[in-house]
Design a protein around this motif. Structure first.
Motif, PDB file in Angstrom:
ATOM      1  N   GLN A   1       0.789  -1.229   0.000  1.00  0.00           N
ATOM      2  CA  GLN A   1       0.000   0.000   0.000  1.00  0.00           C
ATOM      3  C   GLN A   1       0.823   1.283   0.000  1.00  0.00           C
ATOM      4  N   GLN A   2       1.822   1.350   0.811  1.00  0.00           N
ATOM      5  CA  GLN A   2       2.481   2.632   0.973  1.00  0.00           C
ATOM      6  C   GLN A   2       3.705   2.416   1.855  1.00  0.00           C
TER       7      GLN A   2
ATOM      8  N   VAL B   1      -8.767   7.248 -15.314  1.00  0.00           N
ATOM      9  CA  VAL B   1      -7.841   6.167 -14.990  1.00  0.00           C
ATOM     10  C   VAL B   1      -8.616   4.866 -14.813  1.00  0.00           C
ATOM     11  N   THR B   2      -8.878   4.225 -15.926  1.00  0.00           N
ATOM     12  CA  THR B   2      -9.518   2.918 -15.929  1.00  0.00           C
ATOM     13  C   THR B   2      -8.441   1.853 -15.866  1.00  0.00           C
TER      14      THR B   2
ATOM     15  N   THR C   1      -7.901   1.478  -6.034  1.00  0.00           N
ATOM     16  CA  THR C   1      -7.452   2.335  -4.941  1.00  0.00           C
ATOM     17  C   THR C   1      -5.956   2.183  -4.700  1.00  0.00           C
ATOM     18  N   GLY C   2      -5.491   0.947  -4.754  1.00  0.00           N
ATOM     19  CA  GLY C   2      -4.074   0.710  -4.547  1.00  0.00           C
ATOM     20  C   GLY C   2      -3.226   1.420  -5.585  1.00  0.00           C
ATOM     21  N   LEU C   3      -3.682   1.377  -6.826  1.00  0.00           N
ATOM     22  CA  LEU C   3      -2.930   2.056  -7.880  1.00  0.00           C
ATOM     23  C   LEU C   3      -2.887   3.554  -7.647  1.00  0.00           C
TER      24      LEU C   3
ATOM     25  N   GLU D   1      -9.866   7.579  -2.569  1.00  0.00           N
ATOM     26  CA  GLU D   1     -10.648   7.294  -1.360  1.00  0.00           C
ATOM     27  C   GLU D   1     -10.963   5.806  -1.273  1.00  0.00           C
ATOM     28  N   PRO D   2     -10.516   5.161  -0.219  1.00  0.00           N
ATOM     29  CA  PRO D   2     -10.729   3.709  -0.117  1.00  0.00           C
ATOM     30  C   PRO D   2     -12.187   3.402   0.196  1.00  0.00           C
ATOM     31  N   SER D   3     -12.565   2.165  -0.064  1.00  0.00           N
ATOM     32  CA  SER D   3     -13.921   1.750   0.274  1.00  0.00           C
ATOM     33  C   SER D   3     -14.079   1.807   1.795  1.00  0.00           C
TER      34      SER D   3
END
Lengths: 227, 227
Positions: free
Chosen positions: B18-19, B66-67, B90-92, B147-149
């Motif tokens: 993730q980071q 960004v698809t 989201t990760g991308l 924004e994450p789920s």
DNA sequence: TTACGATCCGGACCGAGGTCCGTTTAATGT
DNA sequence: ACATTAAACGGACCTCGGTCCGGATCGTAA
């Protein structure tokens, strides 16, 4: 014309206004909330069947099991009908929560104190938070599933009503300070997603959240009690 | 076995953590953040190409363009590769923000005061908020898209680092009071979705948000300045 | 009762995220 | 060099939210 068809959904988009309100829309700067468009007979019948089917699916498979196709099938109705009536998935889930929401609105707008009018503002704020917290803990599944997409999160009627209520009380309790921003901050504490994280994922008991709310209200309002 | 395949993604799920963090994970109770899994040569190459392609798409069509398929195509790579590397959309997007995030972390963890260590806690909190606000205003598009789920929103490493930083300062500035809850409240004020709503939809100038932050910090920390 | 227009219905259709699995390839040991 | 194997690859495939439009239905007015 890249995004041509992205905004207008169906020819006469008559999806219901998200949520009935108990206060005059003018007071909240909402666009006219044409109450009860008085649906055609078949439309009303299908609406009822859809809500019933959705409720059944929630009971059986949890909110995650509420697929638009599944609801349509369970209600013996075409998929398009679901979308025409409720706009999108969030709209359907919101409609499912509408009853509870209206009761809650009635309670803090015109019910007995300390939640309703009659108690001092800080008292009412404390009661409001506790009520929100308890309500969220009950319907957490649905509330999470009904979480609107980021771009609409702050435009949901129910949220605006709650927000302006908090802002009103807060401007009495803390006349200095930016009521609009402070009320947003308080509402943030009551965000269902946060509640879920703190109670379910961090294992905090509800009592701690309630105490935290009371303390937060005191700090924001500038009260100096126990600390 | 209704939801059989829903949890385990790919056989050896080696999506990156993730980071990257600049602090030891133990300090934050994070699961071991196997730093730099040392990708295979081809994997590393593709990762770079994907990030570059994604950045280009953001520049050209905005974050909405960004698809996952578009990124894959632009990077001349299969779609599965994108998901294996970044887990999900989201990760991308998060990876795209990683550079800026690391710089920011370095600034408040070990940079010069008042953002970094050396200034009194309340000062540092004020600086932190202003920095977050300005950063969000810059990268708002991406931050919103990333924004994450709901169920992961509070587990994102970057957020946990920020949160524990605020909690640390807050426990010094307001030793009474529930540091964990109060820090969540403060972080709520800095939520990109809220920033977006207030600045873009309500038209508030950044200065007002900054003033609101300073005031909020004062109230929460119990300072009694101008009011 | 009939005719007519507004509204509603249904389900085929589309796009995008996410998954699966047979095939390819890079690293490592011999 | 060559064999071996864990990892990476690609793209067909699936699901689900959301849209479209030709045809059915309701309410109304004559």
């Amino acid at each position: 014309m890249l995004y041509a068809g992205v905004m207008s959904a169906f020819p006469p988009p008559f999806t219901e206004p998200q949520q009935q309100l108990l206060v005059a829309p003018e007071l909240l700067q909402l666009g006219k909330a044409e109450d009860e468009p008085c649906l055609r007979a078949d439309a009303a019948r299908n609406r009822a069947r859809l809500l019933e089917a959705a409720a059944r699916l929630v009971a059986e498979h949890g909110a995650a099991g509420v697929t638009m196709e599944a609801v349509a099938a369970a209600a013996k109705v075409g998929k398009g009908t679901v979308f025409r009536r409720f706009g999108d998935r969030t709209g359907l889930l919101t409609a499912l929560l509408d009853h509870s929401e209206k009761k809650f609105q009635a309670a803090f707008l015109s019910g007995p104190p300390p939640l309703g009018p009659g108690a001092p503002p800080v008292e009412r704020l404390r009661a409001f938070g506790r009520a929100m917290l308890r309500r969220s803990v009950d319907e957490l599944d649905l509330q999470l599933a009904a979480e609107p997409s980021a771009d609409r999160r702050f435009s949901v009627p129910a949220r605006r009503v709650q927000l302006s209520h908090v802002a009103l009380l807060l401007r009495q309790a803390a006349p200095d300070g930016d009521g609009e921003l402070l009320s947003q901050t308080l509402m943030g504490y009551l965000n269902p997603v946060l509640i879920h994280h703190l109670t379910r994922q961090c294992g905090m008991p509800l009592e701690r959240l309630e105490a935290g709310w009371d303390d937060l209200v005191d700090r924001v309002a500038g009260v100096q009690p126990s600390r």
